[in-house]
Design a protein around this motif. Structure first.
Motif, PDB file in Angstrom:
ATOM      1  N   ASP A  64       0.757  -1.703  -0.216  1.00 24.08           N
ATOM      2  CA  ASP A  64       0.254   0.008  -0.049  1.00 24.08           C
ATOM      3  C   ASP A  64       0.671   0.996  -0.336  1.00 24.08           C
ATOM      4  OD1 ASP A  64      -2.118   1.607   0.426  1.00 24.08           O
ATOM      5  OD2 ASP A  64      -3.237   0.733   1.945  1.00 24.08           O
ATOM      6  N   ARG A  65       2.049   1.173   0.886  1.00 26.33           N
ATOM      7  CA  ARG A  65       2.558   2.034   1.245  1.00 26.33           C
ATOM      8  C   ARG A  65       3.388   2.831  -0.441  1.00 26.33           C
ATOM      9  NH1 ARG A  65       7.040   2.329   5.597  1.00 26.33           N
ATOM     10  NH2 ARG A  65       8.083   0.799   4.213  1.00 26.33           N
ATOM     11  N   PHE A  66       4.234   1.445  -0.298  1.00 21.82           N
ATOM     12  CA  PHE A  66       4.980   1.622  -2.225  1.00 21.82           C
ATOM     13  C   PHE A  66       3.680   2.574  -3.489  1.00 21.82           C
ATOM     14  CE2 PHE A  66       7.169  -0.343  -6.012  1.00 21.82           C
ATOM     15  CZ  PHE A  66       7.754   0.910  -6.204  1.00 21.82           C
ATOM     16  N   GLY A  67       1.878   1.531  -2.957  1.00 22.94           N
ATOM     17  CA  GLY A  67       1.893   1.885  -4.354  1.00 22.94           C
ATOM     18  C   GLY A  67       1.257   3.782  -3.908  1.00 22.94           C
ATOM     19  N   CYS A  68       1.692   3.884  -3.073  1.00 18.45           N
ATOM     20  CA  CYS A  68       1.258   5.399  -2.170  1.00 18.45           C
ATOM     21  C   CYS A  68       1.758   6.467  -3.273  1.00 18.45           C
ATOM     22  CB  CYS A  68       0.741   6.110  -1.121  1.00 18.45           C
ATOM     23  SG  CYS A  68      -0.601   5.035  -0.507  1.00 18.45           S
ATOM     24  N   HIS A  69       3.042   5.626  -2.908  1.00 20.10           N
ATOM     25  CA  HIS A  69       4.130   6.538  -3.616  1.00 20.10           C
ATOM     26  C   HIS A  69       4.130   6.680  -4.989  1.00 20.10           C
ATOM     27  CE1 HIS A  69       8.579   7.702  -4.707  1.00 20.10           C
ATOM     28  NE2 HIS A  69       8.589   7.245  -5.579  1.00 20.10           N
ATOM     29  N   LEU A  70       3.749   5.942  -5.134  1.00 18.86           N
ATOM     30  CA  LEU A  70       3.798   5.851  -6.834  1.00 18.86           C
ATOM     31  C   LEU A  70       2.065   6.865  -7.647  1.00 18.86           C
ATOM     32  CD1 LEU A  70       4.084   1.536  -8.292  1.00 18.86           C
ATOM     33  CD2 LEU A  70       5.937   3.747  -8.346  1.00 18.86           C
ATOM     34  N   ALA A  71       1.572   6.719  -6.839  1.00 23.17           N
ATOM     35  CA  ALA A  71       0.196   7.231  -6.839  1.00 23.17           C
ATOM     36  C   ALA A  71       0.714   8.817  -7.246  1.00 23.17           C
ATOM     37  CB  ALA A  71      -0.875   6.837  -6.333  1.00 23.17           C
ATOM     38  N   ALA A  72       1.296   9.415  -6.511  1.00 21.53           N
ATOM     39  CA  ALA A  72       1.977  10.552  -5.973  1.00 21.53           C
ATOM     40  C   ALA A  72       2.552  10.690  -7.071  1.00 21.53           C
ATOM     41  CB  ALA A  72       2.528  10.538  -4.438  1.00 21.53           C
ATOM     42  N   ARG A  73       3.608   9.913  -7.829  1.00 17.98           N
ATOM     43  CA  ARG A  73       4.096  10.189  -8.616  1.00 17.98           C
ATOM     44  C   ARG A  73       3.720  10.829 -10.328  1.00 17.98           C
ATOM     45  NH1 ARG A  73      10.255   8.992  -8.454  1.00 17.98           N
ATOM     46  NH2 ARG A  73       9.889  10.197 -10.467  1.00 17.98           N
ATOM     47  N   GLY A  74       1.877  10.613  -9.830  1.00 16.31           N
ATOM     48  CA  GLY A  74       1.583  10.318 -11.414  1.00 16.31           C
ATOM     49  C   GLY A  74       1.110   9.079 -12.046  1.00 16.31           C
ATOM     50  N   VAL A  75       1.013   8.006 -11.623  1.00 17.29           N
ATOM     51  CA  VAL A  75       0.230   6.230 -11.747  1.00 17.29           C
ATOM     52  C   VAL A  75      -1.043   6.817 -11.149  1.00 17.29           C
ATOM     53  CG1 VAL A  75       0.731   4.170 -12.131  1.00 17.29           C
ATOM     54  CG2 VAL A  75       2.626   5.528 -11.542  1.00 17.29           C
ATOM     55  N   SER A  76      -1.427   6.043 -11.826  1.00 16.42           N
ATOM     56  CA  SER A  76      -2.909   5.910 -12.006  1.00 16.42           C
ATOM     57  C   SER A  76      -3.257   4.938 -12.538  1.00 16.42           C
ATOM     58  CB  SER A  76      -3.700   7.563 -12.573  1.00 16.42           C
ATOM     59  OG  SER A  76      -3.637   8.024 -14.106  1.00 16.42           O
ATOM     60  N   ALA A  77      -4.560   4.391 -12.581  1.00 13.36           N
ATOM     61  CA  ALA A  77      -5.327   3.012 -12.395  1.00 13.36           C
ATOM     62  C   ALA A  77      -5.480   3.016 -13.897  1.00 13.36           C
ATOM     63  CB  ALA A  77      -7.255   2.829 -11.657  1.00 13.36           C
ATOM     64  N   GLY A  78      -5.505   1.384 -14.694  1.00 13.99           N
ATOM     65  CA  GLY A  78      -5.596   1.710 -15.469  1.00 13.99           C
ATOM     66  C   GLY A  78      -4.016   1.655 -16.611  1.00 13.99           C
ATOM     67  N   GLU A  79      -3.263   2.142 -16.122  1.00 11.16           N
ATOM     68  CA  GLU A  79      -1.839   3.168 -16.699  1.00 11.16           C
ATOM     69  C   GLU A  79      -1.017   1.368 -16.665  1.00 11.16           C
ATOM     70  OE1 GLU A  79      -1.978   7.862 -16.833  1.00 11.16           O
ATOM     71  OE2 GLU A  79      -0.843   6.343 -14.665  1.00 11.16           O
ATOM     72  N   ALA A  80      -0.251   0.999 -17.897  1.00  9.66           N
ATOM     73  CA  ALA A  80       0.573  -0.280 -17.479  1.00  9.66           C
ATOM     74  C   ALA A  80       2.088   0.352 -17.305  1.00  9.66           C
ATOM     75  CB  ALA A  80       1.053  -0.049 -19.369  1.00  9.66           C
ATOM     76  N   VAL A  81       1.929  -0.158 -16.021  1.00  8.05           N
ATOM     77  CA  VAL A  81       4.152  -0.651 -15.612  1.00  8.05           C
ATOM     78  C   VAL A  81       4.579  -1.531 -15.897  1.00  8.05           C
ATOM     79  CG1 VAL A  81       4.610   0.332 -13.372  1.00  8.05           C
ATOM     80  CG2 VAL A  81       2.931   1.240 -13.841  1.00  8.05           C
ATOM     81  N   ILE A  82       5.602  -1.452 -16.063  1.00 11.95           N
ATOM     82  CA  ILE A  82       6.629  -2.619 -16.630  1.00 11.95           C
ATOM     83  C   ILE A  82       7.888  -3.047 -14.817  1.00 11.95           C
ATOM     84  CG2 ILE A  82       8.686  -3.358 -17.504  1.00 11.95           C
ATOM     85  CD1 ILE A  82       7.312  -2.656 -19.753  1.00 11.95           C
ATOM     86  N   LEU A  83       7.424  -3.977 -14.268  1.00 15.97           N
ATOM     87  CA  LEU A  83       7.726  -4.475 -13.262  1.00 15.97           C
ATOM     88  C   LEU A  83       8.948  -5.532 -14.040  1.00 15.97           C
ATOM     89  CD1 LEU A  83       7.828  -5.156 -10.394  1.00 15.97           C
ATOM     90  CD2 LEU A  83       6.255  -6.354 -10.367  1.00 15.97           C
ATOM     91  N   GLN A  84      10.143  -5.710 -13.641  1.00 12.82           N
ATOM     92  CA  GLN A  84      10.957  -6.385 -14.200  1.00 12.82           C
ATOM     93  C   GLN A  84      12.035  -6.917 -12.761  1.00 12.82           C
ATOM     94  OE1 GLN A  84      14.101  -4.932 -17.096  1.00 12.82           O
ATOM     95  NE2 GLN A  84      14.294  -7.562 -17.532  1.00 12.82           N
ATOM     96  N   HIS A  85      11.644  -7.615 -11.906  1.00 12.97           N
ATOM     97  CA  HIS A  85      12.752  -7.929 -10.887  1.00 12.97           C
ATOM     98  C   HIS A  85      13.049  -9.418 -10.892  1.00 12.97           C
ATOM     99  CE1 HIS A  85      13.952  -7.181  -6.869  1.00 12.97           C
ATOM    100  NE2 HIS A  85      13.860  -5.882  -6.987  1.00 12.97           N
TER     101      HIS A  85
END
Ligand code: J2J
Length: 535
Positions: A64-85
């Motif tokens: 949740d906390r990391f998600g809040c950070h992404l939201a604060a950086r402008g990522v919103s629902a429905g947008e694609a984010v590459i995850l490579q880990h």
């Protein structure tokens, strides 16, 4: 830039109604599911790694906390984010963060390089790249090549997504997404060209991991050892990480998939199940001869991704002293499992039968006619968790799906009267190397880019078991061109290393089929045969 199902990817209205009525598709979205874990399983152990021992409350709070950070950086629902880990706490935290946010994770493999990541970021119009220094992606070049990408975050051991606290406070609101919307994008090896994107919806993926978990009888006492790369459908949701967590079980992450480390982790944390590809299973078996590991906690070993031979299946069962399950699946959807209580001969000799009663499997000849039970044909499938089209691939979809929505798997199978399938081969031009599908024509295109190569054809060399290696045949004026030269060239193209040729042969001309295509079967026979002496 919302990620939406395009017309050639949609299920028709009556099909959607049927899947809802039969209870396959529900009203929840993945953020509801993840959010509910914190209350349903609260203080139970969710995640165990070398570094972390977290309960569900902690895991969901970190996400949740990391998600809040992404939201604060402008990522919103429905947008694609590459995850490579790599397999690690941060993979799971970032994945759950994106799901809580309603953003769409695009699951790149850790092995993917600049070339693959750039391609999928572009195709998905991704807004963000989440990776690690480990993967070696040049994010400046990536952002320059992909205009939609606003920012990149790289995790490292002392700056983890799991601890990314800076500005974020509070908890994410429920995102405005519907069950039939895209939840995540999986990568397909594809049968031609660059990787395709497989859009899985909330409703279909929740069904996927819940039905798989039920089939495998997962309970809160289970502990899933994550050995395969988590970005794969198999360890992610069949039932894998999501299916185990959903039932209150825990996920255990070994430092690597190497036998010694995996065995030690199994023994220490009393892991109860895992998923392997046959080549990894063979390595573990070999190591088990020497190590004499304590595997007494294991109750289920799933093996899939490539064909498992019956002898290895039997050895696995005796070495692990537990039930083996063959899994013949595909990121496009359809999953076949042997059942826990199937007789041993069916478990050893078949690749299982479909998960869902409404999986419509057809086995057809080359004119598309159904073959009799027991005969070999191509597997076509349609069902409640199988896609109707790849993401943004309208032209390709016309050949990959029938007009009435069946996915053409490219696999040649035989169906027994019990419904169990036996994989007999394939008609698609791919190489299955350690369970990873590699499109021959993608490798051929790279080879043709080499200045000394005039033409190239790539095919599978059969190794022990059913494993395969990439054999490249080239027509070149430079007879001194070596395998090492070619592999160095692939490195310079920044192609993932698992796709580099394992063997190189020079040939003067390719054998052709009557319609003038390279005859790969004949080519393989020519080049596999050791040269006869004195000719
Ligand atoms: C022979 N070929 C197999 C098997 C997959 C579970 C398990 C595997 C995958 C997977 C997956 C095979 N025997 N047991 O997503 O959830 C080959 C077929 C198939 C292709 C799909 C899952 N299991 N294969 O491997 O999308 O050719 O999914 O069409 O990576 O792997 O590859 P992929």
């Amino acid at each position: 830039s919302r990620t939406v199902l395009l017309p050639d990817m949609r299920y028709s209205d009556d099909v959607q109604t049927r899947y809802r009525q039969r209870g396959y598709w529900g009203d929840e979205v993945l953020s509801d599911v993840v959010r509910a874990w914190a209350s349903r399983h609260a203080k139970r152990t969710a995640l165990l790694t070398e570094r972390d021992d977290w309960d569900f409350v902690t895991l969901v709070a970190r996400a949740d906390r990391f998600g809040c950070h992404l939201a604060a950086r402008g990522v919103s629902a429905g947008e694609a984010v590459i995850l490579q880990h790599r397999n690690d706490t941060d993979f799971i935290v970032a994945l759950l963060a994106l799901l809580l946010l309603g953003a769409v994770p695009v699951l790149a493999l850790p092995a993917h390089q600049q070339r693959e990541v750039t391609h999928v970021a572009e195709l998905a119009t991704a807004v963000c790249y989440l990776g690690s220094e480990h993967a070696g992606i040049d994010t400046v070049a990536l952002q320059a090549a992909v205009p939609s990408l606003c920012f990149s975050l790289l995790a490292s051991p002392d700056r983890r997504f799991a601890d990314w606290s800076d500005d974020a406070i509070g908890s994410l609101p429920r995102p405005a997404v519907r069950p039939e919307d895209i939840a995540l994008l999986l990568l397909s090896g594809g049968t031609t060209g660059m990787p395709k994107l497989i859009a899985r919806t909330h409703a279909d993926y929740i069904y996927n991991f819940r039905a798989s978990a039920a089939l495998c009888a997962i309970t809160a006492e289970d502990s899933y050892l994550a050995a395969l790369p988590m970005a794969h459908n198999f360890p992610l949701g069949c039932p894998g990480i999501l299916g185990t967590l959903d039932r209150g079980g825990s996920v255990v992450v070994p430092p690597s998939s190497a036998a010694e480390e995996a065995f030690e982790t199994i023994a220490r944390h009393r892991a109860t199940l895992t998923a392997l590809v046959p080549s990894l299973a063979a390595l573990w078996l070999e190591a088990a001869e020497w190590e004499r590991p304590d595997l007494s906690s294991m109750r289920l070993v799933q093996v899939g991704g490539a064909k498992l031979d019956a002898a290895t299946a039997d050895q696995l069962a005796s070495k692990f002293g537990c039930v083996i399950q063959q899994v013949f699946g595909m990121a496009e959807g359809l999953l076949n499992f042997t059942r826990l209580d199937d007789p041993p001969d069916l478990i050893a000799a078949t690749q299982g039968r479909p998960l869902c009663d409404d999986d419509e499997v057809r086995v057809v000849d080359d004119r598309g006619q159904d073959v009799p039970t027991g005969d070999v044909g191509e597997l076509l499938v349609r069902g409640p968790y199988t896609i109707r089209g790849y993401y943004r691939a309208t032209d390709y979809n016309r050949q990959a799906f029938t007009p009435d929505g069946f996915y053409r798997s490219g696999d040649r199978v035989r169906r027994l009267a019990s419904g169990h399938l036996i994989v007999e081969g394939r008609i698609k031009d791919v190489i299955n190397r350690h369970g990873e599908s590699i499109a021959a024509d993608e490798i051929e295109a790279c080879l043709r880019d080499h200045p000394a190569v005039r033409d190239a054809a790539v095919f599978a060399d059969q190794l022990a078991g059913y494993d395969e290696a990439i054999h490249a045949a080239v027509i070149s004026d430079d007879a001194t061109l070596t395998l090492n030269d070619v592999r160095a060239f692939f490195a310079s193209l920044r192609v993932a290393a698992y796709k580099w040729p394992d063997k190189l042969s020079h040939i003067r001309q390719f054998p052709l089929t009557p319609i003038g295509k390279v005859d790969k079967r004949q080519l393989a026979t020519l080049l596999r045969e050791p040269a006869a002496p004195n000719t």
